[in-house]
Write a protein that holds these residues in place. Sequence first.
Motif, PDB file in Angstrom:
ATOM      1  N   PRO A 125       2.273  16.823   2.180  1.00  0.00           N
ATOM      2  CA  PRO A 125       2.067  15.825   3.245  1.00  0.00           C
ATOM      3  C   PRO A 125       1.398  14.558   2.699  1.00  0.00           C
ATOM      4  O   PRO A 125       0.677  14.604   1.711  1.00  0.00           O
ATOM      5  N   TYR A 126       1.663  13.465   3.376  1.00  0.00           N
ATOM      6  CA  TYR A 126       0.986  12.213   3.034  1.00  0.00           C
ATOM      7  C   TYR A 126      -0.457  12.303   3.536  1.00  0.00           C
ATOM      8  O   TYR A 126      -0.699  12.703   4.673  1.00  0.00           O
ATOM      9  N   ARG A 127      -1.412  11.942   2.671  1.00  0.00           N
ATOM     10  CA  ARG A 127      -2.819  11.968   3.063  1.00  0.00           C
ATOM     11  C   ARG A 127      -3.339  10.528   3.061  1.00  0.00           C
ATOM     12  O   ARG A 127      -3.728   9.999   2.006  1.00  0.00           O
ATOM     13  N   PRO A 128      -3.326   9.872   4.249  1.00  0.00           N
ATOM     14  CA  PRO A 128      -3.736   8.468   4.297  1.00  0.00           C
ATOM     15  C   PRO A 128      -5.222   8.269   4.007  1.00  0.00           C
ATOM     16  O   PRO A 128      -6.049   9.117   4.351  1.00  0.00           O
ATOM     17  N   VAL A 129      -5.537   7.170   3.333  1.00  0.00           N
ATOM     18  CA  VAL A 129      -6.931   6.783   3.086  1.00  0.00           C
ATOM     19  C   VAL A 129      -7.069   5.299   3.426  1.00  0.00           C
ATOM     20  O   VAL A 129      -6.139   4.518   3.219  1.00  0.00           O
ATOM     21  N   LYS A 130      -8.235   4.926   3.964  1.00  0.00           N
ATOM     22  CA  LYS A 130      -8.498   3.517   4.270  1.00  0.00           C
ATOM     23  C   LYS A 130      -9.159   2.883   3.066  1.00  0.00           C
ATOM     24  O   LYS A 130     -10.052   3.466   2.461  1.00  0.00           O
ATOM     25  N   MET A 131      -8.714   1.670   2.719  1.00  0.00           N
ATOM     26  CA  MET A 131      -9.262   0.978   1.560  1.00  0.00           C
ATOM     27  C   MET A 131      -9.724  -0.403   1.961  1.00  0.00           C
ATOM     28  O   MET A 131      -9.100  -1.054   2.807  1.00  0.00           O
ATOM     29  N   TYR A 132     -10.798  -0.839   1.341  1.00  0.00           N
ATOM     30  CA  TYR A 132     -11.299  -2.193   1.544  1.00  0.00           C
ATOM     31  C   TYR A 132     -11.030  -2.975   0.265  1.00  0.00           C
ATOM     32  O   TYR A 132     -11.515  -2.610  -0.802  1.00  0.00           O
ATOM     33  N   MET A 133     -10.239  -4.008   0.377  1.00  0.00           N
ATOM     34  CA  MET A 133      -9.875  -4.820  -0.781  1.00  0.00           C
ATOM     35  C   MET A 133     -10.568  -6.180  -0.668  1.00  0.00           C
ATOM     36  O   MET A 133     -10.546  -6.802   0.389  1.00  0.00           O
ATOM     37  N   SER A 134     -11.164  -6.623  -1.779  1.00  0.00           N
ATOM     38  CA  SER A 134     -11.874  -7.905  -1.766  1.00  0.00           C
ATOM     39  C   SER A 134     -10.898  -9.064  -1.882  1.00  0.00           C
ATOM     40  O   SER A 134      -9.698  -8.867  -2.065  1.00  0.00           O
ATOM     41  N   GLN A 135     -11.433 -10.266  -1.793  1.00  0.00           N
ATOM     42  CA  GLN A 135     -10.625 -11.490  -1.781  1.00  0.00           C
ATOM     43  C   GLN A 135      -9.576 -11.527  -2.883  1.00  0.00           C
ATOM     44  O   GLN A 135      -9.820 -11.104  -3.998  1.00  0.00           O
ATOM     45  N   GLY A 136      -8.426 -12.080  -2.522  1.00  0.00           N
ATOM     46  CA  GLY A 136      -7.373 -12.274  -3.511  1.00  0.00           C
ATOM     47  C   GLY A 136      -6.659 -10.988  -3.871  1.00  0.00           C
ATOM     48  O   GLY A 136      -6.615 -10.609  -5.023  1.00  0.00           O
ATOM     49  N   THR A 137      -6.090 -10.317  -2.883  1.00  0.00           N
ATOM     50  CA  THR A 137      -5.357  -9.074  -3.129  1.00  0.00           C
ATOM     51  C   THR A 137      -3.863  -9.369  -3.225  1.00  0.00           C
ATOM     52  O   THR A 137      -3.284  -9.982  -2.337  1.00  0.00           O
ATOM     53  N   LEU A 138      -3.258  -8.921  -4.312  1.00  0.00           N
ATOM     54  CA  LEU A 138      -1.806  -9.023  -4.468  1.00  0.00           C
ATOM     55  C   LEU A 138      -1.204  -7.665  -4.130  1.00  0.00           C
ATOM     56  O   LEU A 138      -1.630  -6.642  -4.664  1.00  0.00           O
ATOM     57  N   LEU A 139      -0.236  -7.679  -3.222  1.00  0.00           N
ATOM     58  CA  LEU A 139       0.465  -6.466  -2.816  1.00  0.00           C
ATOM     59  C   LEU A 139       1.941  -6.652  -3.134  1.00  0.00           C
ATOM     60  O   LEU A 139       2.564  -7.618  -2.707  1.00  0.00           O
ATOM     61  N   VAL A 140       2.491  -5.733  -3.935  1.00  0.00           N
ATOM     62  CA  VAL A 140       3.918  -5.760  -4.275  1.00  0.00           C
ATOM     63  C   VAL A 140       4.552  -4.491  -3.723  1.00  0.00           C
ATOM     64  O   VAL A 140       4.065  -3.387  -3.977  1.00  0.00           O
ATOM     65  N   THR A 141       5.625  -4.660  -2.964  1.00  0.00           N
ATOM     66  CA  THR A 141       6.316  -3.513  -2.360  1.00  0.00           C
ATOM     67  C   THR A 141       7.763  -3.489  -2.836  1.00  0.00           C
ATOM     68  O   THR A 141       8.435  -4.530  -2.841  1.00  0.00           O
ATOM     69  N   LEU A 142       8.225  -2.316  -3.239  1.00  0.00           N
ATOM     70  CA  LEU A 142       9.630  -2.122  -3.613  1.00  0.00           C
ATOM     71  C   LEU A 142      10.310  -1.374  -2.478  1.00  0.00           C
ATOM     72  O   LEU A 142       9.842  -0.310  -2.055  1.00  0.00           O
ATOM     73  N   LEU A 143      11.408  -1.930  -1.995  1.00  0.00           N
ATOM     74  CA  LEU A 143      12.140  -1.319  -0.885  1.00  0.00           C
ATOM     75  C   LEU A 143      13.511  -0.865  -1.347  1.00  0.00           C
ATOM     76  O   LEU A 143      14.195  -1.582  -2.085  1.00  0.00           O
ATOM     77  N   ASP A 144      13.900   0.321  -0.921  1.00  0.00           N
ATOM     78  CA  ASP A 144      15.241   0.825  -1.184  1.00  0.00           C
ATOM     79  C   ASP A 144      16.185   0.077  -0.250  1.00  0.00           C
ATOM     80  O   ASP A 144      16.119   0.232   0.971  1.00  0.00           O
ATOM     81  N   HIS A 145      17.040  -0.762  -0.811  1.00  0.00           N
ATOM     82  CA  HIS A 145      17.911  -1.622  -0.007  1.00  0.00           C
ATOM     83  C   HIS A 145      18.870  -0.812   0.863  1.00  0.00           C
ATOM     84  O   HIS A 145      19.095  -1.137   2.030  1.00  0.00           O
ATOM     85  N   LYS A 146      19.422   0.244   0.306  1.00  0.00           N
ATOM     86  CA  LYS A 146      20.402   1.054   1.039  1.00  0.00           C
ATOM     87  C   LYS A 146      19.753   1.814   2.192  1.00  0.00           C
ATOM     88  O   LYS A 146      20.257   1.843   3.310  1.00  0.00           O
ATOM     89  N   LYS A 147      18.597   2.430   1.919  1.00  0.00           N
ATOM     90  CA  LYS A 147      17.922   3.228   2.947  1.00  0.00           C
ATOM     91  C   LYS A 147      17.044   2.383   3.874  1.00  0.00           C
ATOM     92  O   LYS A 147      16.559   2.869   4.890  1.00  0.00           O
ATOM     93  N   GLN A 148      16.808   1.113   3.492  1.00  0.00           N
ATOM     94  CA  GLN A 148      15.998   0.195   4.289  1.00  0.00           C
ATOM     95  C   GLN A 148      14.566   0.701   4.520  1.00  0.00           C
ATOM     96  O   GLN A 148      14.044   0.617   5.629  1.00  0.00           O
TER      97      GLN A 148
END
Length: 197
Positions: A125-148
């Motif tokens: 199972p996915y175990r979610p955690v809350k995170m606190y990120m300081s100023q200047g956070t870069l987030l990169v996400t890869l998406l499966d184009h076919k499955k959307q």
Amino acid sequence: MKKSYTLFKLAILLMACGLSSCLGFGNRKFGSDYSYKGAFHKYKTFNFITHASAEDSATIQQYQVLKKFIRERLEIQGYEYSEKKPDLLVSYYLYYNDLKMKGYEQEEFDIWLTKNEEPSEEHEPYRPVKMYMSQGTLLVTLLDHKKQNAVWQGYTSGVLADRSSENTAYLNRAVRTIFDQYRVFRKGYLRETSHAN
């Protein structure tokens, strides 16, 4: 005597600078999360999702630089940029303010990947955690184009707090920090390069 005192002062200054840079890096958070349904061994091509949130010329320039660094990194890992039906769509966003975000507590991506060459319906199972990120956070996400759907995200904080900064070294380091956690080469790429050499 005066020369040795000057060298001593210089050594202290260099140690202080080195220590301050280590301390600064220690405050940065980075990590990644992945989908158990990602077909990571099959992705070969990529393209970008366009960002319409360009408020000023400095922001536009930073996003162009980020796009360049991300593209270079993916191409180093054997992925090919493609306009037509890419396997992966790359989304990236730079948050200038502090950020609360949700991540997941998971097995290390490399370890999980060696055990799971094919996506499976049976997974922990996915175990979610809350995170606190300081100023200047870069987030990169890869998406499966076919499955959307998103299959991987990497993030690092403390990248850049000033929108007007023209220092691209921070952005390059942030991209490297993120993609050092995504050590997946395009299928067959390593074999092709070894035969070519």
